[in-house]
Structure formats: C-alpha cells, structure tokens
Design a protein around this motif. Structure first.
Motif, short mmCIF file in Angstrom:
data_model
loop_
_atom_site.label_atom_id
_atom_site.label_comp_id
_atom_site.label_asym_id
_atom_site.label_seq_id
_atom_site.Cartn_x
_atom_site.Cartn_y
_atom_site.Cartn_z
N LEU A 302 0.82 -1.21 0.00
CA LEU A 302 0.00 0.00 0.00
C LEU A 302 0.86 1.26 0.00
O LEU A 302 0.61 2.20 -0.76
CB LEU A 302 -0.91 0.00 1.23
N GLY A 303 1.87 1.29 0.86
CA GLY A 303 2.72 2.47 0.95
C GLY A 303 3.48 2.75 -0.32
O GLY A 303 3.56 3.90 -0.79
N LEU A 304 4.04 1.71 -0.93
CA LEU A 304 4.82 1.92 -2.15
C LEU A 304 3.93 2.14 -3.37
O LEU A 304 4.35 2.77 -4.34
CB LEU A 304 5.77 0.75 -2.36
N ASN A 305 2.70 1.64 -3.33
CA ASN A 305 1.76 2.01 -4.39
C ASN A 305 1.55 3.53 -4.39
O ASN A 305 1.48 4.15 -5.46
CB ASN A 305 0.42 1.31 -4.17
N LEU A 306 1.43 4.13 -3.22
CA LEU A 306 1.31 5.59 -3.14
C LEU A 306 2.57 6.25 -3.67
O LEU A 306 2.52 7.22 -4.43
CB LEU A 306 1.06 6.01 -1.69
N PHE A 307 3.72 5.76 -3.23
CA PHE A 307 5.01 6.33 -3.60
C PHE A 307 5.17 6.39 -5.12
O PHE A 307 5.62 7.40 -5.68
CB PHE A 307 6.13 5.51 -2.97
N THR A 308 4.77 5.31 -5.81
CA THR A 308 4.93 5.27 -7.27
C THR A 308 3.95 6.20 -7.98
O THR A 308 4.07 6.40 -9.20
CB THR A 308 4.73 3.85 -7.81
N GLN A 309 2.99 6.77 -7.24
CA GLN A 309 2.07 7.75 -7.81
C GLN A 309 2.44 9.18 -7.41
O GLN A 309 1.67 10.12 -7.61
CB GLN A 309 0.64 7.45 -7.37
#
Length: 586
Positions: A302-309
């Motif tokens: 979840l956290g890295l999904n945000l980061f990649t956006q």
C-alpha cells in the motif's frame, strides 16, 4: 487454413456451485450515486500496524519477547505512529510485553500504542492497567455484529449486540479515568467485527450508540474501524460500504474512519485503496501482509503504491531488504519471491524482449539525467519497472538476469552495469549465441560473475586478461610490447613484439594509423585479416582509468569479434585485434 470463428466455452466443472450465494444476495448495498470512482488518492492515510497483535496471533509459532521487540523497533524506525501491540488481557506474555515497553522507556512521545480487548469488564480492567505509564495509548474495543455471528456464535439479538458495545465503551471510559494519569493522551477505537457481513443500517446503529457514550467532539476523537474481517466481495462493494458509513455517520468531523482489510479473495490491497477513495482516513494492516488465513492487507504494498504515484507515504521504505529480513526473522515466515516490491525476483527480467526494453530505458534515462543535472528532475519512466530499485535499497544488478530465455539486451545490460563494457550491437548478437550455447548445455541461471567468466573465456585469450586469473591461456598470439613512431604524411610505423605459440617474434608495419599498421604487420605472419568495424570507450575515470576496444574482423574467411582492455587505448586495440585473430584460428 481456417481462421478462428468460435472459441468453445468450458463445460460445467462439476463443482458444487449451488451451495454458494453471491455476496450481494445476502447483504445488499444500494449506493447508485456513489462518488468514490471519480476520486484520486492525493495523500497518505494514517497507518496502523497490527503486526504485533493480528499478525502475531496468526503465526505457527508466535513471537517471543525478543522478536516482538525487534519488530516494534523496526516499525518505529520506519515511521509508524500507531502500533497495535497485543491483547494484554489474553495472556501474561502480551501483558508483560506492554509493561516491558513502559519499563524500558522504549516508546517515543509521538507514537501511540493500541491494545485490543473484548467487551468484558474484567478484560477491560486488565487491558487499561497494562497501559499505565505510556505517553499515548488507545484501547480498541470490538464485538461481532454480523447476523451469522449474532445467531450462531453468540446467540445475541440486535439489542443485546448494541448493549455489549455500549457497556464495553462505558467500562473503557471508567477504567481509563480511574487508572490513567492526567498526562496520558488516551484514545478510543471501536470495531463492529465482521462489518462487511453486517447489515449497513445496523452497523450504523451500533457505531452511533457507541459514539453517544464516548461523545466525540473537538479534542476528543473516536476511531471507528470497519473491518473486512473476512473478505467476501469484490473491492468495489467494500468501497460502497465505506462510503455509505462515511456519508451517514453523525459527528463525522470527529471520527477517524478506519479500515482493516483481510485478503481472503486476494484483493485486500485493492479493497484498502478503494476504501480510501470512499472516505476512509486510516488503514490497519501488517508488513508483508501477515495475518490470519490469507493475511491482513500488506502495508508495504500500500505504501509503495502511493510512492509510485508521487504521494509521500510518510513511511521510510528505503531499505526494503532489511525490512524483509527483520519480518522473516520475527515471524519465521518466508517471503514469496514475487511478493510486490520486496520479493527476490520482482525487479528481475529473464525475457529477452523485456531485457532489451529495460536496457534501452536505462540508457535513455541516463542521458536525460545528465542533461537535467539531477535524478529527481527526471520523471521515472522505465519499461517494466514501476519503481526505481535504488529508491528501496535494491541494486540495478538484480534487474536483469540471464537464463535460456534471455536475449542480447539482458546480456548487454549486465555486461554494462556490472563490468562497464558497452558491447556494440553486432557483438551483443554474437555473444548472446555463446551464452545460449552455455545455457542449453548447462541450464539454470547465469549471474553477473558467471557471465563474465563466459565472456573472458571466449574473448580474452590470455590469463593476464581474465578477471579471475585462473583460466588457462589460449590462442596463437599474445602481445608483449609495441612501439609507434610517426613519419611523413601522417603515416605511422609500428614495431611490436608478440608471442607466437609461445615463441617471441617481432613484426613491423606501416599505415595511416596504429590499427592499419598493426594489421599490416600481422599479414607478414601470413594472417589473412581485414578490419570491418571498430569502437572504443573508457571503462572508468581517473588516473587508473581503463579502456575497452572492440574489433569486428574478417579473418581467414570468418567474420568474428575481438575484445581488448588496457590502461592504454592503443594497447587495448591491439589486444582486440589479436582476440579476433585468435578466436578465428582457435
């Protein structure tokens, strides 16, 4: 030949489909004016780690105090500010762990510890007692609210279920006022357990009844947690449920609306993200998705999904391998090699076409960064890599790996990234055939060191040029020394000493440049040689810089490539010519 006109549909499977019903037939959600599909996630939610409670209780062997402390320290170091650390009334081990954090003064002032309890007075009393001395603490109260649990497990009707939640809330308030000092920042969380299977109007009634007792207002927040205790529908249904609650709860501005997705259908991450679109403020989950059955939602993904956006997750994932090592140590559970972001193989491509695209992507990015003067000034756009491996502590060496499925692009990438050799395209093609023969013969994966050994054995004929130094020299010719002098009309004269099958000999040659002079000198030894292509580049910078030279040559009727390396570009070129000759005469 006939073209496809009809694809046969699978026959009936014979599985007992009739014993199952669609979720919306048992707990319908009617929200035709839903708004979440058009929203975007623009900021990170509040994160709650349940690794030390929900995650721990799901392990074959629960963590001992040493492992629990290691996990707690990891969570704090990563930046988690809300951590559920156990069920202190359930076991002496959990109670003692809470007290150890107090005694060791291990909890930073800005970190809130949460503990879980059922709605029973004696459990609530011991739960609150465990929190004495903590700077910030939350009691998380829950009771099951769904029809199946009301009727089958607890044999409660709706009023009894509401009363259980209300009486538990009163007891939490009473025990907190009695036991906790004035300087403790105290919070309250309530979960209607099995929320997804609970009738929405009843879930709303229970939560409103709890809030009537807690009385949320400015400076007195309540956390209402709506768990997908068992994931039973598509993520859009969960989003509809969350939006319904977010719309209809009173005192919404004083509520932290929290979600706790499990992963029974394999869509826990999607459910959490859609829930955020639907109004959730907070997400509960575990690192790498530990938890009962198929696990809690994965906070790393979840956290890295945000980061990649382009959204800052507020959590430090810059050393992801260390996170994985600690979680595996604490839980005694392995990480699947293809787990998103953190698995061993997630930044790896074996396919030749993928490797070629990645290699071209890295080359294009390198040029853009050089022009912009900064990594951060260039948007990350690389084929097959949604995230820069460096940002999470991975190296580029693992991005492309070679096996029998690989092509020239992947091989060229490894030779460039690991050994600083920028192979010309036709040499890439030639060397890829060499590697393919090796993989066809021996199978398996070829790492960067093995690839270098294959390359050296094929193109670098003398032991002095082999990186390992343990390969037997081969080839007819070896360069000992060479001297160039300049003449009139830009002509050059060469005198070189070679070993010809171990015997020293001297050749001389003349030409318009060093390569032509060297080739003419070799012809005096009856070597039929013609240079077709030539390129060179520096392999490093500074006083000990080395250069690589590549020569494509027609030798005795064969077209072959040769490679040479040296601190002198001229000497590297002579070695490349001899490499081609030796390979042709091998």
């Amino acid at each position: 030949m006939q073209t496809t006109s009809h694809i046969p549909t699978p026959p009936a499977s014979g599985m007992p489909v009739g014993k199952y019903r669609a979720f919306l037939d048992t707990n319908p959600v009617d929200l035709p004016d839903r708004t979440w599909p058009t929203r975007r996630i623009t900021r990170a939610p509040r994160w709650m780690s349940t690794d030390l409670r929900d995650g721990n209780q799901s392990l074959i062997e629960p963590m001992d105090p040493t492992r629990k402390r290691r996990m707690f320290d990891l969570l704090v170091s990563m930046g988690y500010k809300e951590i559920e650390i156990g069920f202190p009334a359930a076991s002496q081990t959990d109670y003692d762990f809470v007290r150890s954090l107090v005694d060791d003064d291990a909890v930073p002032e800005d970190v809130t510890l949460s503990v879980l309890t059922q709605s029973r007075p004696e459990l609530i009393e011991r739960t609150v007692d465990a929190l004495v001395g903590l700077p910030r603490a939350t009691v998380h109260l829950y009771n099951a609210t769904s029809p199946l649990f009301r009727q089958l497990v607890f044999r409660n009707d709706k009023p009894q279920t509401v009363e259980l939640a209300v009486s538990g809330t009163r007891e939490v308030i009473a025990q907190a006022e009695k036991r906790l000092p004035e300087d403790t920042i105290f919070g309250f969380e309530y979960s209607p357990e099995i929320f997804v299977d609970t009738e929405l109007d009843f879930a709303l009634e229970v939560c409103e009844s709890v809030m009537d007792i807690w009385q949320p207002e400015d400076g007195r927040e309540i956390i209402l947690n709506l768990p997908a205790t068992i994931e039973r529908a598509t993520p859009n249904v969960y989003a509809d449920q969350i939006e319904y609650m977010s719309r209809n709860l009173s005192r919404r501005e004083h509520i932290a609306l929290s979600v706790h997705p499990h992963n029974d259908r394999g869509t826990g991450v999607a459910a959490a993200e859609l829930a955020l679109l639907a109004g959730a403020d907070r997400v509960e989950g575990c690192l790498l998705g530990q938890g009962e059955r198929t696990g809690n939602v994965d906070l790393v993904t979840l956290g890295l999904n945000l980061f990649t956006q382009g959204v800052d997750p507020g959590i430090d994932f810059s050393n992801l391998d260390e996170v994985r090592r600690v979680v595996e140590y604490c839980t005694s559970m392995p990480t699947p090699p293809r787990a998103p972001y953190v698995g061993e193989l997630v930044y790896t491509s074996f396919s030749g076409s993928h490797q070629d695209a990645i290699k071209k992507g890295f080359s294009a990015r390198k040029a853009k960064v050089a022009e912009a003067g900064s990594e951060d000034a260039v948007v990350w756009e690389l084929p097959y890599l949604p995230i820069d491996p460096h940002d999470v502590g991975r190296s580029y060496e693992a991005v492309v790996r070679v096996n029998s499925q690989s092509g020239k692009g992947g091989i060229a990438y490894l030779m460039s990234s690991c050994h600083n050799l920028e192979l010309p395209r036709r040499l890439q093609i030639e060397f890829s055939r060499v590697v393919q023969r090796h993989t066809d013969t021996y199978g398996g994966e070829i790492d960067a060191d093995s690839l270098w050994a294959i390359f050296a054995a094929e193109y670098l004929p003398t032991a002095a040029l082999n990186a390992s130094g343990d390969m037997a020299p081969w080839g007819r010719f070896e360069l000992v020394k060479a001297k160039i002098t300049s003449g009139e009309d830009d002509r050059v004269f060469l005198e070189a000493t070679l070993l010809d099958n171990g015997q020293e000999c001297v050749i001389t040659g003349e030409g318009g440049g060093p390569i032509e002079a060297f080739v003419n000198g070799l012809r005096s030894l009856d070597v039929d040689l013609r240079i077709l292509d030539y390129s060179e580049h520096a392999m490093s910078q500074g006083g000990d810089a080395h250069a690589a030279a590549y020569v494509e040559a027609a030798v005795e009727g064969q077209v072959v490539w040769g490679v040479g390396m040296s601190s002198s570009i001229t000497r590297a070129t002579y070695r490349a010519v001899l490499s081609a000759v030796n390979r042709a005469l091998r």
